[in-house]
Design a protein around this motif. Structure first.
Motif, PDB file in Angstrom:
ATOM      1  N   GLN A  66       9.892  53.770  39.126  1.00 44.22           N
ATOM      2  CA  GLN A  66       9.116  54.276  40.256  1.00 44.22           C
ATOM      3  C   GLN A  66       7.738  54.735  39.802  1.00 44.22           C
ATOM      4  O   GLN A  66       6.727  54.421  40.445  1.00 44.22           O
ATOM      5  N   TYR A  67       7.670  55.485  38.705  1.00 45.75           N
ATOM      6  CA  TYR A  67       6.371  55.881  38.163  1.00 45.75           C
ATOM      7  C   TYR A  67       5.530  54.643  37.853  1.00 45.75           C
ATOM      8  O   TYR A  67       4.323  54.597  38.131  1.00 45.75           O
ATOM      9  N   GLN A  68       6.169  53.661  37.256  1.00 41.96           N
ATOM     10  CA  GLN A  68       5.464  52.435  36.867  1.00 41.96           C
ATOM     11  C   GLN A  68       4.853  51.765  38.098  1.00 41.96           C
ATOM     12  O   GLN A  68       3.689  51.339  38.077  1.00 41.96           O
ATOM     13  N   ALA A  69       5.628  51.684  39.175  1.00 41.39           N
ATOM     14  CA  ALA A  69       5.154  51.033  40.396  1.00 41.39           C
ATOM     15  C   ALA A  69       4.051  51.839  41.075  1.00 41.39           C
ATOM     16  O   ALA A  69       3.035  51.283  41.522  1.00 41.39           O
ATOM     17  N   GLU A  70       4.212  53.158  41.131  1.00 40.73           N
ATOM     18  CA  GLU A  70       3.271  53.978  41.897  1.00 40.73           C
ATOM     19  C   GLU A  70       1.965  54.260  41.150  1.00 40.73           C
ATOM     20  O   GLU A  70       0.956  54.605  41.774  1.00 40.73           O
ATOM     21  N   LEU A  71       1.984  54.118  39.828  1.00 43.84           N
ATOM     22  CA  LEU A  71       0.766  54.356  39.048  1.00 43.84           C
ATOM     23  C   LEU A  71       0.091  53.056  38.606  1.00 43.84           C
ATOM     24  O   LEU A  71      -0.936  53.086  37.930  1.00 43.84           O
ATOM     25  N   ARG A  72       0.668  51.933  38.997  1.00 39.90           N
ATOM     26  CA  ARG A  72       0.132  50.639  38.579  1.00 39.90           C
ATOM     27  C   ARG A  72      -1.306  50.462  39.098  1.00 39.90           C
ATOM     28  O   ARG A  72      -1.627  50.816  40.237  1.00 39.90           O
ATOM     29  N   ASN A  73      -2.155  49.927  38.229  1.00 33.11           N
ATOM     30  CA  ASN A  73      -3.554  49.613  38.572  1.00 33.11           C
ATOM     31  C   ASN A  73      -4.410  50.838  38.861  1.00 33.11           C
ATOM     32  O   ASN A  73      -5.507  50.710  39.405  1.00 33.11           O
ATOM     33  N   LEU A  74      -3.937  52.021  38.501  1.00 36.03           N
ATOM     34  CA  LEU A  74      -4.749  53.223  38.662  1.00 36.03           C
ATOM     35  C   LEU A  74      -5.724  53.289  37.493  1.00 36.03           C
ATOM     36  O   LEU A  74      -5.294  53.298  36.331  1.00 36.03           O
ATOM     37  N   PRO A  75      -7.029  53.328  37.740  1.00 35.54           N
ATOM     38  CA  PRO A  75      -7.999  53.251  36.628  1.00 35.54           C
ATOM     39  C   PRO A  75      -7.849  54.410  35.652  1.00 35.54           C
ATOM     40  O   PRO A  75      -7.756  55.573  36.041  1.00 35.54           O
ATOM     41  N   GLY A  76      -7.826  54.043  34.370  1.00 34.03           N
ATOM     42  CA  GLY A  76      -7.773  55.055  33.320  1.00 34.03           C
ATOM     43  C   GLY A  76      -6.409  55.647  33.069  1.00 34.03           C
ATOM     44  O   GLY A  76      -6.285  56.582  32.277  1.00 34.03           O
ATOM     45  N   VAL A  77      -5.380  55.119  33.715  1.00 28.62           N
ATOM     46  CA  VAL A  77      -4.019  55.646  33.541  1.00 28.62           C
ATOM     47  C   VAL A  77      -3.120  54.545  32.993  1.00 28.62           C
ATOM     48  O   VAL A  77      -2.957  53.492  33.631  1.00 28.62           O
ATOM     49  N   ARG A  78      -2.569  54.790  31.816  1.00 28.74           N
ATOM     50  CA  ARG A  78      -1.617  53.841  31.219  1.00 28.74           C
ATOM     51  C   ARG A  78      -0.270  54.520  31.054  1.00 28.74           C
ATOM     52  O   ARG A  78      -0.169  55.542  30.382  1.00 28.74           O
ATOM     53  N   LEU A  79       0.742  53.988  31.710  1.00 30.19           N
ATOM     54  CA  LEU A  79       2.100  54.471  31.505  1.00 30.19           C
ATOM     55  C   LEU A  79       2.655  53.772  30.274  1.00 30.19           C
ATOM     56  O   LEU A  79       2.733  52.535  30.231  1.00 30.19           O
ATOM     57  N   VAL A  80       3.002  54.549  29.257  1.00 32.76           N
ATOM     58  CA  VAL A  80       3.497  53.959  28.006  1.00 32.76           C
ATOM     59  C   VAL A  80       4.824  53.242  28.301  1.00 32.76           C
ATOM     60  O   VAL A  80       5.767  53.853  28.803  1.00 32.76           O
ATOM     61  N   PRO A  81       4.887  51.939  28.008  1.00 27.18           N
ATOM     62  CA  PRO A  81       6.074  51.163  28.397  1.00 27.18           C
ATOM     63  C   PRO A  81       7.214  51.270  27.392  1.00 27.18           C
ATOM     64  O   PRO A  81       7.008  51.576  26.214  1.00 27.18           O
ATOM     65  N   TYR A  82       8.402  51.021  27.883  1.00 28.76           N
ATOM     66  CA  TYR A  82       9.581  50.882  27.043  1.00 28.76           C
ATOM     67  C   TYR A  82       9.887  49.399  26.853  1.00 28.76           C
ATOM     68  O   TYR A  82       9.580  48.580  27.725  1.00 28.76           O
ATOM     69  N   ASN A  83      10.495  49.066  25.728  1.00 32.19           N
ATOM     70  CA  ASN A  83      10.960  47.708  25.482  1.00 32.19           C
ATOM     71  C   ASN A  83      12.315  47.555  26.164  1.00 32.19           C
ATOM     72  O   ASN A  83      13.339  48.019  25.650  1.00 32.19           O
ATOM     73  N   GLU A  84      12.316  46.921  27.305  1.00 27.23           N
ATOM     74  CA  GLU A  84      13.548  46.827  28.093  1.00 27.23           C
ATOM     75  C   GLU A  84      14.547  45.833  27.518  1.00 27.23           C
ATOM     76  O   GLU A  84      15.675  45.717  28.031  1.00 27.23           O
ATOM     77  N   ALA A  85      14.157  45.122  26.465  1.00 32.70           N
ATOM     78  CA  ALA A  85      15.115  44.244  25.780  1.00 32.70           C
ATOM     79  C   ALA A  85      16.058  45.051  24.889  1.00 32.70           C
ATOM     80  O   ALA A  85      17.095  44.545  24.457  1.00 32.70           O
ATOM     81  N   GLU A  86      15.674  46.305  24.596  1.00 37.61           N
ATOM     82  CA  GLU A  86      16.496  47.192  23.785  1.00 37.61           C
ATOM     83  C   GLU A  86      17.130  48.265  24.672  1.00 37.61           C
ATOM     84  O   GLU A  86      16.702  48.502  25.808  1.00 37.61           O
ATOM     85  N   LYS A  87      18.139  48.946  24.141  1.00 43.34           N
ATOM     86  CA  LYS A  87      18.704  50.099  24.831  1.00 43.34           C
ATOM     87  C   LYS A  87      17.737  51.265  24.697  1.00 43.34           C
ATOM     88  O   LYS A  87      17.107  51.438  23.651  1.00 43.34           O
ATOM     89  N   ASN A  88      17.625  52.049  25.748  1.00 36.84           N
ATOM     90  CA  ASN A  88      16.779  53.220  25.687  1.00 36.84           C
ATOM     91  C   ASN A  88      17.304  54.272  26.641  1.00 36.84           C
ATOM     92  O   ASN A  88      18.057  53.958  27.563  1.00 36.84           O
ATOM     93  N   ASN A  89      16.906  55.520  26.409  1.00 35.34           N
ATOM     94  CA  ASN A  89      17.341  56.581  27.320  1.00 35.34           C
ATOM     95  C   ASN A  89      16.284  56.877  28.383  1.00 35.34           C
ATOM     96  O   ASN A  89      16.560  57.631  29.322  1.00 35.34           O
ATOM     97  N   TYR A  90      15.074  56.325  28.246  1.00 34.06           N
ATOM     98  CA  TYR A  90      13.995  56.458  29.237  1.00 34.06           C
ATOM     99  C   TYR A  90      13.717  57.929  29.583  1.00 34.06           C
ATOM    100  O   TYR A  90      13.364  58.261  30.713  1.00 34.06           O
ATOM    101  N   GLN A  91      13.860  58.794  28.593  1.00 32.45           N
ATOM    102  CA  GLN A  91      13.781  60.236  28.840  1.00 32.45           C
ATOM    103  C   GLN A  91      12.353  60.748  29.022  1.00 32.45           C
ATOM    104  O   GLN A  91      12.163  61.821  29.584  1.00 32.45           O
ATOM    105  N   TYR A  92      11.363  59.983  28.560  1.00 32.85           N
ATOM    106  CA  TYR A  92       9.996  60.484  28.573  1.00 32.85           C
ATOM    107  C   TYR A  92       9.093  59.595  29.422  1.00 32.85           C
ATOM    108  O   TYR A  92       9.065  58.378  29.235  1.00 32.85           O
ATOM    109  N   ILE A  93       8.399  60.222  30.342  1.00 34.38           N
ATOM    110  CA  ILE A  93       7.369  59.527  31.120  1.00 34.38           C
ATOM    111  C   ILE A  93       6.031  59.955  30.522  1.00 34.38           C
ATOM    112  O   ILE A  93       5.573  61.090  30.718  1.00 34.38           O
TER     113      ILE A  93
END
Length: 420
Positions: free
Chosen positions: A275-302
């Motif tokens: 949801q953060y990824q979708a709602e912040l997409r294309n916002l100038p100067g804002v980069r959401l640090v991505p996770y490698n979704e090919a691996e397991k992750n806990n996605y604990q940090y935005i």
């Protein structure tokens, strides 16, 4: 007088905060409360609170199975776990660590009179840059301590090859990395050992706690001795110098309960991340640090990186805007370990070797997520960020006015001097 524009909806312009209660970055994940209370009542009924009780043993067994590691040794917290691993590995002299990590990583070394040598990071992964690590190796270097920041793995293959080639011990601070993998293998299984934290703000918490996981039989046996004053089998049988690193039964009960809900925690975090990824997409100067979704992750940090020139607003200014709305966004890991004491006094020129760390500590911020955050909360937070960037000029002026308002006038200074 402010004109009535959309920006007046921001709290820094006098509007009511978007949230009536403070929204923290790390609200604890709890799991099945009823099951937790059953375990806690059982602890109270049995009156066995510590010293390798049944829940500590169960937690160690289940965590070893979860990670696929041969050994798991539960501890009272992650920092003590780091200190014991460092001592058990026989590290001395200098150990190379990132500055971009929680200060406990460096403290665990310095506490034992080992010099933490701060190394720069890869700006994409936010973890140790192996090429920079190699440049810092000296005859005094005894080891490398990598940190899996945000649960994303270090460049493990490169660090492993380097450690083997230069005959150095390699261990990992995996405090963020429970439930995360590298090439399909769970973190904790690399290097000599991996250290987890189960602090209340972590993905999996035990109220407070930590653990060491390792596939090294000899190291595991030594760590078990060291975390319990060096006591071996039988009574009054001290075999080694040790300390008190034991996990208590209440913490273990919480850890087991959390492990049973890990899939739910991950599903919630992943939903929030998307949801953060979708709602912040294309916002100038804002980069959401991505996770490698090919691996397991806990996605604990935005984690966001804010480019001040593109966004028209700095990371620090955006944090102030969010705080005014009761969104307690955090600057991670500001200002960097090398700028904290005692390290800034020991190494006053460390920043010259840490250009990527210096840049990152001025850009990075963390937003609320986890089971305590709803989709509606996330939409509000993203709306605040969009609005702050759209109205960046007025936001900056308002923050500057606020700063100027705190500067005492000549008359106030004169009065203060007279009173003194």
């Amino acid at each position: 007088m402010l004109k009535t524009t959309q920006s007046t909806k921001l709290a820094i312009f006098g509007a009511a905060p978007a949230f009536t209660q403070k929204l923290h970055v790390g609200r604890p994940n709890i799991g099945d409360r009823e099951q937790l209370m059953k375990r806690i009542n059982d602890v109270l009924d049995r009156k066995w609170f510590s010293n390798n009780g049944k829940y500590v043993q169960e937690f160690e067994k289940k965590l070893a199975e979860f990670t696929g590691a041969k050994h798991c040794i539960a501890m009272c917290n992650g920092t003590i776990a780091l200190e014991i691993v460092i001592r058990a590995l026989g590290l001395t002299g200098e150990v190379i660590v990132p500055s971009f990590t929680f200060v406990a990583t460096a403290h665990a070394l310095q506490w034992q009179e080992i010099t933490p040598v701060f190394c720069d990071i890869d700006p994409e992964t936010h973890t140790l840059d192996p090429a920079q690590v190699e440049r810092l190796i000296t005859p005094r270097t005894g080891g490398i301590m990598g940190v899996h920041v945000w649960g994303s793995p270090c460049q493990i293959d490169e660090l492993t090859e380097l450690a083997q080639r230069r005959n150095l011990k390699l261990a990992f601070d995996a405090s963020h990395a429970v439930g995360c993998s590298y090439k399909g293998r769970m973190l904790g299984n690399f290097g000599e050992a991996g250290v987890f934290s189960f602090h209340a703000t972590k993905f999996l918490n035990a109220f407070e706690g930590g653990a060491v996981v390792t596939n090294n039989d000899e190291l595991a046996a030594k760590i078990r001795l060291m975390k319990n004053f060096g006591f071996g089998p039988g009574y009054d049988n001290v075999m080694y110098v040790g300390t008190n690193g034991k996990m208590n039964e209440m913490s273990a009960a919480m850890g087991i309960t959390g492990l049973e809900s890990v899939d739910d925690f991950i599903a919630t975090n992943y939903r929030n991340y998307k949801q953060y990824q979708a709602e912040l997409r294309n916002l100038p100067g804002v980069r959401l640090v991505p996770y490698n979704e090919a691996e397991k992750n806990n996605y604990q940090y935005i984690i966001l990186e804010i480019d001040e020139w593109e966004a028209g607003i700095s990371r620090n200014e955006l944090v102030k805007v969010l705080h005014a709305e009761n969104v307690l966004a955090r600057r991670y890991f500001y200002p960097g370990g090398h700028k904290m004491e005692p390290y800034r006094s020991y190494f006053p020129n460390a920043h010259l070797l840490l250009p990527e760390t210096e840049k990152l500590t001025e850009k990075v911020m963390s937003l609320p997520t986890g089971t305590g955050v709803t989709p509606e909360d996330i939409s509000k937070i993203c709306g605040i960020i969009r609005l702050a960037i759209q109205e960046s000029d007025r936001v900056r002026r308002a923050l500057q006015d606020e700063l100027l308002a705190t500067v005492p006038t000549d008359k106030q200074l004169e009065t203060e001097i007279t009173v003194r």
